[in-house]
Enzyme design. Structure first.
Site, PDB file in Angstrom:
ATOM      1  N   THR A  46      31.818  11.322   5.175  1.00  0.00           N
ATOM      2  CA  THR A  46      31.549   9.958   5.625  1.00  0.00           C
ATOM      3  C   THR A  46      30.112   9.802   6.115  1.00  0.00           C
ATOM      4  O   THR A  46      29.443   8.808   5.817  1.00  0.00           O
ATOM      5  CB  THR A  46      32.518   9.583   6.764  1.00  0.00           C
ATOM      6  OG1 THR A  46      33.857   9.774   6.320  1.00  0.00           O
ATOM      7  CG2 THR A  46      32.317   8.148   7.196  1.00  0.00           C
ATOM      8  N   THR A  47      29.628  10.791   6.861  1.00  0.00           N
ATOM      9  CA  THR A  47      28.290  10.735   7.440  1.00  0.00           C
ATOM     10  C   THR A  47      27.214  10.727   6.363  1.00  0.00           C
ATOM     11  O   THR A  47      26.090  10.291   6.596  1.00  0.00           O
ATOM     12  CB  THR A  47      28.091  11.912   8.411  1.00  0.00           C
ATOM     13  OG1 THR A  47      29.126  11.854   9.404  1.00  0.00           O
ATOM     14  CG2 THR A  47      26.745  11.871   9.104  1.00  0.00           C
ATOM     15  N   TYR A 109      42.504   2.287   3.498  1.00  0.00           N
ATOM     16  CA  TYR A 109      42.780   0.905   3.091  1.00  0.00           C
ATOM     17  C   TYR A 109      44.221   0.687   2.660  1.00  0.00           C
ATOM     18  O   TYR A 109      44.847  -0.304   3.034  1.00  0.00           O
ATOM     19  CB  TYR A 109      41.813   0.457   1.970  1.00  0.00           C
ATOM     20  CG  TYR A 109      41.906  -1.021   1.658  1.00  0.00           C
ATOM     21  CD1 TYR A 109      41.307  -1.962   2.497  1.00  0.00           C
ATOM     22  CD2 TYR A 109      42.595  -1.481   0.534  1.00  0.00           C
ATOM     23  CE1 TYR A 109      41.400  -3.324   2.218  1.00  0.00           C
ATOM     24  CE2 TYR A 109      42.701  -2.834   0.256  1.00  0.00           C
ATOM     25  CZ  TYR A 109      42.100  -3.751   1.094  1.00  0.00           C
ATOM     26  OH  TYR A 109      42.188  -5.091   0.829  1.00  0.00           O
ATOM     27  N   TYR A 135      41.512  15.733   6.016  1.00  0.00           N
ATOM     28  CA  TYR A 135      40.635  14.989   6.921  1.00  0.00           C
ATOM     29  C   TYR A 135      41.369  13.743   7.386  1.00  0.00           C
ATOM     30  O   TYR A 135      41.595  12.810   6.609  1.00  0.00           O
ATOM     31  CB  TYR A 135      39.331  14.638   6.195  1.00  0.00           C
ATOM     32  CG  TYR A 135      38.317  13.851   6.990  1.00  0.00           C
ATOM     33  CD1 TYR A 135      38.351  13.763   8.377  1.00  0.00           C
ATOM     34  CD2 TYR A 135      37.281  13.196   6.326  1.00  0.00           C
ATOM     35  CE1 TYR A 135      37.399  13.045   9.084  1.00  0.00           C
ATOM     36  CE2 TYR A 135      36.317  12.470   7.024  1.00  0.00           C
ATOM     37  CZ  TYR A 135      36.379  12.403   8.389  1.00  0.00           C
ATOM     38  OH  TYR A 135      35.438  11.681   9.086  1.00  0.00           O
ATOM     39  N   ARG A 140      38.827   5.008  10.533  1.00  0.00           N
ATOM     40  CA  ARG A 140      38.223   4.550   9.281  1.00  0.00           C
ATOM     41  C   ARG A 140      39.257   4.229   8.202  1.00  0.00           C
ATOM     42  O   ARG A 140      39.010   3.392   7.344  1.00  0.00           O
ATOM     43  CB  ARG A 140      37.253   5.613   8.737  1.00  0.00           C
ATOM     44  CG  ARG A 140      35.979   5.743   9.554  1.00  0.00           C
ATOM     45  CD  ARG A 140      34.997   6.671   8.863  1.00  0.00           C
ATOM     46  NE  ARG A 140      33.757   6.804   9.602  1.00  0.00           N
ATOM     47  CZ  ARG A 140      32.710   5.988   9.490  1.00  0.00           C
ATOM     48  NH1 ARG A 140      32.768   4.956   8.677  1.00  0.00           N
ATOM     49  NH2 ARG A 140      31.604   6.203  10.192  1.00  0.00           N
ATOM     50  N   LYS A 164      40.514  18.636   9.408  1.00  0.00           N
ATOM     51  CA  LYS A 164      39.516  18.026  10.276  1.00  0.00           C
ATOM     52  C   LYS A 164      40.192  16.826  10.923  1.00  0.00           C
ATOM     53  O   LYS A 164      40.477  15.821  10.275  1.00  0.00           O
ATOM     54  CB  LYS A 164      38.285  17.585   9.485  1.00  0.00           C
ATOM     55  CG  LYS A 164      37.242  16.870  10.344  1.00  0.00           C
ATOM     56  CD  LYS A 164      36.093  16.312   9.517  1.00  0.00           C
ATOM     57  CE  LYS A 164      35.113  15.545  10.402  1.00  0.00           C
ATOM     58  NZ  LYS A 164      34.024  14.898   9.624  1.00  0.00           N
ATOM     59  N   ILE A 206      33.597  20.056  12.729  1.00  0.00           N
ATOM     60  CA  ILE A 206      32.684  19.532  11.713  1.00  0.00           C
ATOM     61  C   ILE A 206      31.951  18.402  12.399  1.00  0.00           C
ATOM     62  O   ILE A 206      32.520  17.345  12.679  1.00  0.00           O
ATOM     63  CB  ILE A 206      33.413  19.081  10.443  1.00  0.00           C
ATOM     64  CG1 ILE A 206      34.034  20.300   9.747  1.00  0.00           C
ATOM     65  CG2 ILE A 206      32.457  18.357   9.497  1.00  0.00           C
ATOM     66  CD1 ILE A 206      34.868  19.963   8.520  1.00  0.00           C
TER      67      ILE A 206
END
Length: 291
Positions: A46-47, A109, A135, A140, A164, A206
């Site tokens: 994502t980052t 989503y 993850y 999000r 994660k 992470i």
């Protein structure tokens, strides 16, 4: 899976002012992390603004990072989405020869049921030739993957090696740690909760902030893993304020502001994200000057 114990970093994707990928800055960032104690590198999370990275750019980013890394640190690649078949197709099409594990985000989503999460990751695990780190990031994805679903996957698939966990929910960490299989890795995805998670039995983090303050943050995690609470918390308190700052507006605008101040990368981001506000940049700059 000891190579994923310690501090991994979720690398940003540096951009030039014209928003093309700045590969020179990416090389500099990877070298900085190798030299300052980072244990493994996470690509296209994502980052990294993965939602706005093209397939062609992703292939080139993997290639450049692998060349700079030259086998020094394990590499984890983000491969996930909310179309299960597309994730499988990507796993089948990518050259994963330099990749040590996959980080796969919970479907966003679509808001699947817990059984939907399970069936999605079952398909991913069966398709992947590499170990899989789940993850969970409900802030999000709009839906929390519950500990019982995560641990069901851990028990059913040998190549699902860890999670994660980024729900910013300490109780959920405790449930995972209490009930996990012995070798299953509980990796913090919350920089502010990372040390507490490690001291409770977690495998590490992470991190976002870790790529800017690699030595201090990796030392904090290492000390936590060694049970040296007092020394570890001294580093936690040293960086606590800047961890709050970098997530104040959006990620990765905050960490890119840090990296710009440290003269490692620029701070450009792709829409719909925008750079950190002048006020936030000034407060980040003041923190680093006072450090």
């Amino acid at each position: 899976m000891q190579e994923f114990v310690g501090m991994g970093v979720a690398l940003v994707t540096p951009f030039n002012e014209d928003l093309s990928v700045d590969f020179d800055a990416l090389r500099k960032l990877v070298t900085y992390n190798i030299d300052n104690g980072t244990n493994y590198l996470v690509i296209n999370g994502t980052t990294a603004e993965s939602a706005t990275i093209t397939k062609e750019e992703k292939i080139e980013i993997i290639k450049v990072i692998a060349e700079v890394n030259n086998g020094q640190l394990p590499l984890v690649l983000g491969v996930g989405g909310n179309n299960t078949q597309v994730v499988i197709d990507e796993l089948n099409s990518l050259d994963l020869s330099n990749i040590d594990a996959i980080l796969s985000v919970a479907p966003y989503y679509s808001k699947p049921t817990q059984e939907g999460f399970y069936q999605h990751f079952k398909a991913v695990a069966e398709a992947s030739t590499k170990p899989v780190i789940l993850y969970n990031v409900p802030g999000r994805t709009a839906k929390n993957m519950l500990p019982e679903t995560t641990l069901r996957l851990a028990r059913d698939f040998d190549n699902v090696i860890g999670v994660k966990e980024a729900g910013n929910n300490q109780q959920q960490y405790y449930e995972l740690l209490k009930n996990k299989p012995e070798d299953f890795l509980i990796i913090s995805g919350d920089d502010d909760l990372a040390l507490g998670t490690v001291l409770a039995g977690g495998a590490g983090v992470i991190s976002v902030i870790g790529q800017g303050f690699s030595k201090d943050f990796s030392d904090m995690i290492r000390l936590g893993l060694e049970g040296k609470n007092k020394e570890a918390y001294a580093l936690h308190y040293k960086l606590m304020d800047v961890i709050g700052l970098i997530f104040e507006e959006n990620n990765p605008a905050g960490i890119k502001s840090v990296l710009k101040k440290l003269n490692i990368t620029g701070d450009s981001v792709r829409l719909p994200l925008v750079p950190a506000s002048t006020d936030l940049q000034n407060r980040i700059s003041d923190f680093i000057d006072n450090l």
